[in-house]
Design a protein around this motif. Structure first.
Motif, short mmCIF file in Angstrom:
data_model
loop_
_atom_site.label_atom_id
_atom_site.label_comp_id
_atom_site.label_asym_id
_atom_site.label_seq_id
_atom_site.Cartn_x
_atom_site.Cartn_y
_atom_site.Cartn_z
N THR A 60 47.57 42.41 42.98
CA THR A 60 48.78 42.78 43.00
C THR A 60 49.08 43.32 41.51
O THR A 60 49.63 44.38 41.31
N ALA A 87 55.39 42.63 44.14
CA ALA A 87 54.62 41.75 44.81
C ALA A 87 55.36 41.49 46.07
O ALA A 87 54.99 41.02 47.08
N SER A 123 41.35 37.41 42.30
CA SER A 123 42.46 36.78 43.33
C SER A 123 43.39 37.82 43.64
O SER A 123 43.54 38.94 43.13
N GLU A 124 44.43 37.49 44.97
CA GLU A 124 45.39 38.40 45.31
C GLU A 124 46.10 38.63 44.24
O GLU A 124 46.98 39.62 44.30
N THR A 125 46.84 37.49 43.27
CA THR A 125 47.67 37.82 42.36
C THR A 125 47.08 38.88 41.30
O THR A 125 47.98 39.67 41.02
#
Length: 197
Positions: A7, A127, A2-4
């Motif tokens: 990051t 982020a 996932s993008e999270t």
């Protein structure tokens, strides 16, 4: 991934920091993530002091005075280095905690909550496109610095996050292999092939 997770996996400390630093609602969002740390007993131990703009010069002066008081032999170039280190970024977020002794919640849990809050700040800075580095050393060991920025017992100063934009962009170092840092118990339950990707 996932993008999270991307990051989180790409965050690294940044030591060469320039303007811009986060301000306004962006800074408020970043600071709010620190209040999401685990908090046994709901003691809310987190205390952040934000230093920005001309305040950084004041902070550098405080650091130099504290250094000179600790070491009366310190002169010229040594004190200049202390000033330069305090001015290494356009913003500083001082990480403090209100730590209660003789409380049913052990002190170590209170301190760990403060540290978890600081890690949230570092992740949130990344982020939002900023960088930071957590410095301890003389900043946390010298009570004159803590008192100078307003931390009074039972509050303690645990470090300084120097904050800004990484001068040369983000360059996360290679991640170590995971397996040397993880054990499974009981040993016969360890996954075949280990964990590293």
């Amino acid at each position: 991934m996932s993008e999270t997770m991307e990051t989180l996996m790409s965050r690294a400390s940044a030591t060469e920091l320039v303007e811009p630093a986060p301000r306004g609602q962006v800074l408020a969002r970043i600071l709010s993530t620190g209040l999401r740390a685990p908090d046994h007993g709901k003691l809310r131990p987190w205390r952040w002091v934000v230093i920005d703009g001309p305040g950084m010069e004041d902070f550098a002066t405080l650091a130099v005075r504290a250094h000179a008081a600790r070491d009366p032999e310190a002169r010229g170039a040594e004190l200049d280095r202390t000033r330069a280190k305090a001015l290494r970024a356009p913003m500083a977020i001082l990480i403090g905690g209100r730590i209660l002794s003789n409380h049913k919640i052990p002190e170590i849990e209170q301190v760990m909550s403060v540290a978890a809050g600081a890690m949230n700040l570092l992740n949130a800075l990344h982020a939002e496109g900023f960088g930071g580095v957590w410095i301890t050393g003389a900043y946390t060991a010298d009570p004159a610095i803590a008192a100078g920025v307003g931390f009074e017992p039972p509050e303690r100063l645990f470090g300084v996050l120097f904050v800004g934009t990484p001068e040369d962009g983000f360059r996360a170092p290679p991640r170590p292999e995971l397996d040397p840092f993880v054990r499974h118990w009981p040993p016969h339950r360890a996954p075949a092939g280990g964990l590293s990707d």
